[in-house]
Design an enzyme around this catalytic site. Structure first.
Site: not given
Length: 274
Positions: A2-3, A92, A111, A154
């Site tokens: 998820p973002e 999981h 994961r 940068r």
DNA sequence: CCTTGAACCTGCGGGC
DNA sequence: TGCCCGCAGGTTCAAG
């Protein structure tokens, strides 16, 4: 997984199920996540009224009446479900909390890049999870002036720069690629080379993309679902992400893929010249 | 300080 | 069918 839009969607679908309720039974099946889940988490949160659900960056925050906050991060594959009591637990499922309203909230993360932790409300801002985080992308603090100034000198590629949570939070691999395409910026351009005008457009496109994705309930690439087990549908709006060799919707040129900092970047070399 | 690359894990799909 | 490879919505740490 998820973002920001996905975590926001998780929070919004979790809130009506747990707000003003209490966890009455907690099972910690596997504390071996990215960081060890505190053994006493269950004891800390049991039987306390849940008074608020919030999000900061990609963290979901569950506030209890006594000032305790439970913090969940979903890593790449984390999710929350509310399976019926007759449904078997999954492989999981690491954290299971039964509520006094009869629901059962389950944290699942194949994961194990996610994390679950707790802390006091007053310690939140100074905690190592949060102290280095940049502004929220949908806040006023994230504007063209901010991005222009912080990016000067940068040399890091803009794609990686904008995914750096110290610069701005919530933007991950999908939405970075999508916003760069909309702004016609090649992902490998050095952050410090962006003009003021490009910063303006890029900031606007990041906000618009995230807002649209939230409305769509996030993006479901393989298995992301909200806490109602529903997929998001923003993936149908992808312009470049995951579209290697497919024609650019703007110019029909094949979308290309490169690897930057170990992550795939998708872009149109014609629409996003270096 | 800044940048890059590797590490942490499991699962899935494609190619042979 | 089965095995091997590459790939996946993130973060963090060491090394240059």
């Amino acid at each position: 997984m998820p973002e920001l839009p996905e975590v926001e969607t998780i929070c919004r679908t979790v809130e009506p199920k747990i707000l003003n309720s209490r966890f009455v039974k907690i099972e910690q099946r596997n504390n071996n996540l990215r960081n060890p889940v505190p053994e006493d988490l269950g004891a800390k949160i049991i039987n306390k009224e849940i008074i608020k659900i919030d999000r900061r960056a990609k963290y979901m925050l569950v506030y209890f009446a006594d000032g305790l906050v439970m913090i969940m991060h979903f890593g790449m594959s984390g999710k929350i479900t509310f399976p019926n009591s007759d449904e078997q637990l999954q492989k999981h499922d690491h954290f299971i909390a039964e509520l006094d309203n009869g629901l059962r909230m389950v944290y699942n993360d194949a994961r194990r890049f996610g994390s679950i932790n707790y802390m006091q409300d007053r310690d939140l801002a100074s905690h190592k999870y949060f102290v280095y985080l940049g502004p929220e992308p949908l806040s006023k603090k994230f504007d063209a002036k901010y991005l222009y100034e912080i990016s000067r000198k940068r040399v890091m590629p803009i794609k990686n720069f904008i995914m750096d949570q110290k610069i701005v939070v919530g933007v991950g691999n999908i939405y970075a690629a999508e916003a760069l395409f909309l702004t016609s910026i090649h992902p490998a351009v050095q952050a410090g080379k962006l003009s003021k005008k490009q910063c303006e457009e890029f900031v606007r496109n990041i906000k618009v993309t995230l807002e649209k994705a939230i409305i769509a309930g996030g993006s479901s690439i393989s298995d992301y679902v909200n806490s109602d087990n529903e997929s998001g549908y923003f993936q149908h709006e992808f312009q470049v992400y995951g579209r290697e060799n497919k024609p650019c919707y703007r110019c029909a040129n094949p979308i290309e893929r490169i690897t930057q900092a170990g992550r795939s970047s998708f872009y149109c070399s014609k629409c996003q010249p270096l």
